[in-house]
Design a protein around this motif. Sequence first.
Motif, PDB file in Angstrom:
ATOM      1  N   GLU A 143      53.422  19.859  30.440  1.00 58.57           N
ATOM      2  CA  GLU A 143      53.384  18.766  29.610  1.00 58.57           C
ATOM      3  C   GLU A 143      54.705  18.120  28.970  1.00 58.57           C
ATOM      4  N   ARG A 144      54.626  16.903  28.613  1.00 59.38           N
ATOM      5  CA  ARG A 144      55.767  16.457  27.885  1.00 59.38           C
ATOM      6  C   ARG A 144      56.240  17.141  26.797  1.00 59.38           C
ATOM      7  N   ILE A 145      57.414  17.380  26.673  1.00 59.55           N
ATOM      8  CA  ILE A 145      57.697  18.251  25.218  1.00 59.55           C
ATOM      9  C   ILE A 145      57.555  17.331  23.918  1.00 59.55           C
TER      10      ILE A 145
ATOM     11  N   PHE B  10      55.442   3.812  23.080  1.00 61.65           N
ATOM     12  CA  PHE B  10      54.937   2.313  23.563  1.00 61.65           C
ATOM     13  C   PHE B  10      55.995   2.327  24.633  1.00 61.65           C
ATOM     14  N   ALA B  11      55.601   2.914  25.882  1.00 55.81           N
ATOM     15  CA  ALA B  11      56.706   2.683  26.857  1.00 55.81           C
ATOM     16  C   ALA B  11      56.108   2.040  28.062  1.00 55.81           C
ATOM     17  N   VAL B  12      57.054   0.871  28.533  1.00 48.91           N
ATOM     18  CA  VAL B  12      56.645  -0.124  29.562  1.00 48.91           C
ATOM     19  C   VAL B  12      57.751  -0.082  30.671  1.00 48.91           C
TER      20      VAL B  12
ATOM     21  N   VAL C  48      61.274   2.102  26.535  1.00 47.51           N
ATOM     22  CA  VAL C  48      60.763   3.065  26.157  1.00 47.51           C
ATOM     23  C   VAL C  48      60.878   3.291  24.738  1.00 47.51           C
ATOM     24  N   GLY C  49      59.824   2.587  23.870  1.00 46.18           N
ATOM     25  CA  GLY C  49      59.928   2.380  22.630  1.00 46.18           C
ATOM     26  C   GLY C  49      58.584   3.044  21.672  1.00 46.18           C
ATOM     27  N   ASN C  50      58.680   2.777  20.519  1.00 48.14           N
ATOM     28  CA  ASN C  50      57.735   3.306  19.596  1.00 48.14           C
ATOM     29  C   ASN C  50      57.100   2.194  19.000  1.00 48.14           C
TER      30      ASN C  50
ATOM     31  N   VAL D 284      63.628  -0.237  19.383  1.00 45.29           N
ATOM     32  CA  VAL D 284      64.403   0.657  18.326  1.00 45.29           C
ATOM     33  C   VAL D 284      65.882   0.343  18.300  1.00 45.29           C
ATOM     34  N   HIS D 285      66.494   0.538  19.440  1.00 46.71           N
ATOM     35  CA  HIS D 285      67.858   0.510  19.429  1.00 46.71           C
ATOM     36  C   HIS D 285      68.459  -0.825  19.531  1.00 46.71           C
ATOM     37  N   THR D 286      69.518  -1.096  19.181  1.00 43.79           N
ATOM     38  CA  THR D 286      70.309  -2.349  19.613  1.00 43.79           C
ATOM     39  C   THR D 286      70.603  -2.351  21.126  1.00 43.79           C
TER      40      THR D 286
ATOM     41  N   PRO E 284      74.335   6.188  18.925  1.00 46.12           N
ATOM     42  CA  PRO E 284      74.670   7.591  19.599  1.00 46.12           C
ATOM     43  C   PRO E 284      73.194   8.223  19.766  1.00 46.12           C
ATOM     44  N   LEU E 285      72.091   7.785  19.433  1.00 49.61           N
ATOM     45  CA  LEU E 285      70.873   8.279  19.646  1.00 49.61           C
ATOM     46  C   LEU E 285      70.319   7.788  20.994  1.00 49.61           C
ATOM     47  N   LEU E 286      70.523   6.327  21.377  1.00 51.69           N
ATOM     48  CA  LEU E 286      70.390   5.996  22.851  1.00 51.69           C
ATOM     49  C   LEU E 286      71.290   6.623  23.711  1.00 51.69           C
TER      50      LEU E 286
ATOM     51  N   SER F 132      62.368  19.176  35.193  1.00 55.14           N
ATOM     52  CA  SER F 132      61.634  20.253  35.338  1.00 55.14           C
ATOM     53  C   SER F 132      60.020  19.702  35.041  1.00 55.14           C
ATOM     54  N   ARG F 133      59.720  18.597  34.648  1.00 57.18           N
ATOM     55  CA  ARG F 133      58.395  18.232  34.761  1.00 57.18           C
ATOM     56  C   ARG F 133      57.527  17.854  35.892  1.00 57.18           C
ATOM     57  N   LEU F 134      58.479  17.214  36.744  1.00 58.93           N
ATOM     58  CA  LEU F 134      58.115  16.739  38.084  1.00 58.93           C
ATOM     59  C   LEU F 134      58.604  17.619  39.152  1.00 58.93           C
TER      60      LEU F 134
HETATM   61 FE1  HDD Z   1      62.003   9.905  23.477  1.00 56.60          FE
HETATM   62  C1  HDD Z   1      59.466  10.630  25.801  1.00 56.60           C
HETATM   63  C2  HDD Z   1      60.222   7.124  22.687  1.00 56.60           C
HETATM   64  C3  HDD Z   1      64.369   9.456  20.922  1.00 56.60           C
HETATM   65  C4  HDD Z   1      63.722  12.597  24.573  1.00 56.60           C
HETATM   66  N1  HDD Z   1      60.368   9.113  24.099  1.00 56.60           N
HETATM   67  C5  HDD Z   1      59.369   9.490  25.025  1.00 56.60           C
HETATM   68  C6  HDD Z   1      58.283   8.611  25.373  1.00 56.60           C
HETATM   69  C7  HDD Z   1      58.418   7.828  24.715  1.00 56.60           C
HETATM   70  C8  HDD Z   1      59.763   7.978  23.772  1.00 56.60           C
HETATM   71  C9  HDD Z   1      57.720   6.511  24.228  1.00 56.60           C
HETATM   72  C10 HDD Z   1      57.179   8.782  26.307  1.00 56.60           C
HETATM   73  C11 HDD Z   1      57.297   8.239  27.543  1.00 56.60           C
HETATM   74  C12 HDD Z   1      56.128   8.372  28.373  1.00 56.60           C
HETATM   75  O1  HDD Z   1      54.965   7.851  27.901  1.00 56.60           O
HETATM   76  O2  HDD Z   1      56.140   9.188  29.467  1.00 56.60           O
HETATM   77  N2  HDD Z   1      62.114   8.649  22.162  1.00 56.60           N
HETATM   78  C13 HDD Z   1      61.451   7.437  22.200  1.00 56.60           C
HETATM   79  C14 HDD Z   1      62.215   6.584  21.177  1.00 56.60           C
HETATM   80  C15 HDD Z   1      63.158   7.191  20.619  1.00 56.60           C
HETATM   81  C16 HDD Z   1      63.353   8.644  21.290  1.00 56.60           C
HETATM   82  C17 HDD Z   1      61.656   5.142  20.758  1.00 56.60           C
HETATM   83  C18 HDD Z   1      64.213   6.821  19.602  1.00 56.60           C
HETATM   84  C19 HDD Z   1      64.433   5.693  19.353  1.00 56.60           C
HETATM   85  N3  HDD Z   1      63.573  10.928  22.892  1.00 56.60           N
HETATM   86  C20 HDD Z   1      64.616  10.504  21.741  1.00 56.60           C
HETATM   87  C21 HDD Z   1      65.449  11.479  21.734  1.00 56.60           C
HETATM   88  C22 HDD Z   1      65.658  12.272  22.893  1.00 56.60           C
HETATM   89  C23 HDD Z   1      64.361  11.974  23.632  1.00 56.60           C
HETATM   90  C24 HDD Z   1      66.909  11.211  20.868  1.00 56.60           C
HETATM   91  C25 HDD Z   1      66.411  13.477  23.197  1.00 56.60           C
HETATM   92  C26 HDD Z   1      67.666  13.307  22.982  1.00 56.60           C
HETATM   93  N4  HDD Z   1      61.585  11.665  25.121  1.00 56.60           N
HETATM   94  C27 HDD Z   1      62.474  12.591  25.215  1.00 56.60           C
HETATM   95  C28 HDD Z   1      62.105  13.156  26.574  1.00 56.60           C
HETATM   96  C29 HDD Z   1      60.730  12.692  26.769  1.00 56.60           C
HETATM   97  C30 HDD Z   1      60.753  11.735  25.920  1.00 56.60           C
HETATM   98  C31 HDD Z   1      62.247  14.922  26.088  1.00 56.60           C
HETATM   99  C32 HDD Z   1      59.566  13.676  26.708  1.00 56.60           C
HETATM  100  C33 HDD Z   1      58.817  13.473  28.117  1.00 56.60           C
HETATM  101  C34 HDD Z   1      59.594  12.348  28.721  1.00 56.60           C
HETATM  102  O3  HDD Z   1      60.986  12.193  27.956  1.00 56.60           O
HETATM  103  O4  HDD Z   1      59.624  11.900  29.759  1.00 56.60           O
HETATM  104  O5  HDD Z   1      63.017  13.394  27.504  1.00 56.60           O
END
Ligand code: HDD
Length: 701
Positions: free
Chosen positions: A82-84, A143-145, A157-159, A232-234, A364-366, A379-381
């Motif tokens: 499952e997704r981490i 909230f991922a589109v 890929v937002g929130n 989230v990000h610019t 730097p987060l992006l 690893s997931r797929l």
């Molecule tokens: Fe992330 C999944 C959104 C920071 C690493 N992230 C994931 C999903 C969303 C976001 C909506 C689910 C996608 C889906 O439905 O499959 N993440 C965010 C937002 C962030 C954010 C809005 C900050 C603005 N994420 C972030 C950072 C990292 C990650 C800083 C790592 C450096 N995120 C992941 C991941 C995931 C993930 C581990 C888990 C499953 C996947 O990616 O596909 O790679």
Amino acid sequence: MAKTTRTAKPAAGKTRIKTVAGKGGETHQQTDSDDRALTTNQGVPISDNQNSLKSGARGPTLLEDFVLREKITHFDHERIPERIVHARGSGAHGYFRPYKDMSALTRAAFLRNPREKTRVFVRFSTVAGGAGSADTVRDVRGFAVKFYTSEGNFDLVGNNIPVFFIQDAMKFPDLVHSVKMEADRAFPQAASAHDTFWDFVSLVPESTHMLMWAMSDRGIPRSYRMMEGFGVHTFRFVNEKGNSTFVKFHWRPTIGSTSLIWDEAVKLAGADYDFHRRDLWNAIEAGDYPEFELGIQAFDEKTANKLGFDVLDPTKVIPEEIIPLQMIGKLVLDRNPDNFFAETEQVAFHPGHVVPGIDFTNDPLLQGRLFSYIDTQLSRLGGPNFHEIEINKPVCPMRNFQRDGLMRMAVAKGRVNYEPNSLGADTPRETPTGFASFPEPSDGPKLRQRPESFADHYSHARLFWLSMTRPEQQHIVSAFAFELAKVETIAIRRRVLGRLKLVHADLCNGVEAALGMEGEAETLQPAVAAKTMKISKALSLIAKAQPTIKGRKIGVLVTDGADAKLLKAVQDAAHGEGAMVEIVAPKIGGTKLGNGSTVVANHTISGGPSVLFDAVVLLPSADGVKKLVREAGAVAWVHDAFSHLKVIGNVAAAKPLMDKAGVEPDDGIVALEGAGGTKAFIAAAKQHRIWDREPKLRSPG
Ligand code: HDD
């Protein structure tokens, strides 16, 4: 199909008998048409799907049984990791259409033609919990589109919260480790209310702003259909001429954003674990398609430099009062997935999936995210060919010289698998109009350093606090108090209080009082003290709430002898406003209304508690109510509706039940009988909650 001899499905404990397919009382129905024949994965027709191959009816199973082995082996491997984070999610298909040609700002093809729809797949999620965790926990929502554009896939890929806990991807694993269930004990599941999370965030002051959002009503949305989304990000838009404009992406649900009340969220986690998943699925099945407008805040570098904070810092919002939102298109979700695993589980989002006309910034987060998402899919797929899975495939042509690898589906032809080449005249070539990164100048010393412009961690948190209405502030205080009450280490509580003090004294005092820890906040020194910014009404859900019941759900409690005319009036009025109505009755099979007709219930009282609804109607008969007042479940049903600040339409016969449930008259207690009763109920229900009731029922804590 030829007659086959097979072993019949045995009744428990009976001797197994050989019989002929289609004959005998115990045979199971098997298709006799070739095109429906059950087969192995190799296409071999299966004659018996009930019994493994044995040596003698009571003998051991034979290793030779390739049908059994294939079936069990496949089953054993049905799950993927499952997704981490964001493990628990719900998806839907739909389309996006821009309102107008955006080519002045971007050359992205899908934002140019208002007559052209682009297919999308959306996945909403919680962050911290596992795939089987409850929907209504306090958490950020993903909230991922995925836009399947004519120039490739674009993933936004937002929130549902416009800022993030950390400023640099370097801290992401620490953040996630701290919020997930604790490493030794594996609890709590899907909850931030524990020591490790608050330990981490209290030591990382940049998380303060996001904590305000997570502890606000945004952390417990009423529905995926009723929450905002943010990129989230610019990001950058880049037009044909190569000019860049900064953009922030926003999603706005057209039926407004609203949230649960904490006690409701807690009870929903028991009453309907799948509350948000079911809500999304049912709305789409009913043709009540969720809609979100895409808005942008577009600004140039000069404006960015005047804002007083850094637009590369993902812990900051740009108030809409400073840079207004322009709505540029609409997303409509009109189809549920056919298969949860194939689509919702296997969909692979990646912020690095951009199309020409959309580009990154140096946030730097992006930048760290641009690495993480592809990596996690490996690893997931299971390998590098996940783009070939149906849900991840672009809809435009996709050709390159990447080859082979686990689970390769495409059959590449010919000997030429490299570029440049002179042997393959029609092999893919670079194209001058292809994606080109915005040539932002970059030349600096190699270092690990946070810029000074990221150092103010409190001004935006204070802005958020001051922009909330009174009830929203109370909820934030209560949420902090609830979470910190679950933190066993007193020093961590004090440290968090110390951070809150740097946001605003009222906030800190409120939480201290709710905890009974007055004056215990640790004294902390901010790198930069909070400045008071101009209040932003757009940050408050309550301040900008539109009166509506569209997309909401009304629960009507009926008993035998209930007033059929009134029931119909409520149903008609609610449907007329785009709301759904569900019937709750003591028995599921049918309730005989006063006019002799029968209505079938959607829920029993215990199976359909009032937490499932946005507003309720009490429609018992005078006889029926006598039983209800003796039922604890019915009394709790009404009491909860009242304490969750819901509008309660009622008939005079319901009075004994309301009295027993402690219902007191106010604007939300509406008599249905008499002229205009139904209309008055709908008008009141459009307020959603009666906020004035709240201080009479509960104090923060
Ligand atoms: Fe992330 C999944 C959104 C920071 C690493 N992230 C994931 C999903 C969303 C976001 C909506 C689910 C996608 C889906 O439905 O499959 N993440 C965010 C937002 C962030 C954010 C809005 C900050 C603005 N994420 C972030 C950072 C990292 C990650 C800083 C790592 C450096 N995120 C992941 C991941 C995931 C993930 C581990 C888990 C499953 C996947 O990616 O596909 O790679």
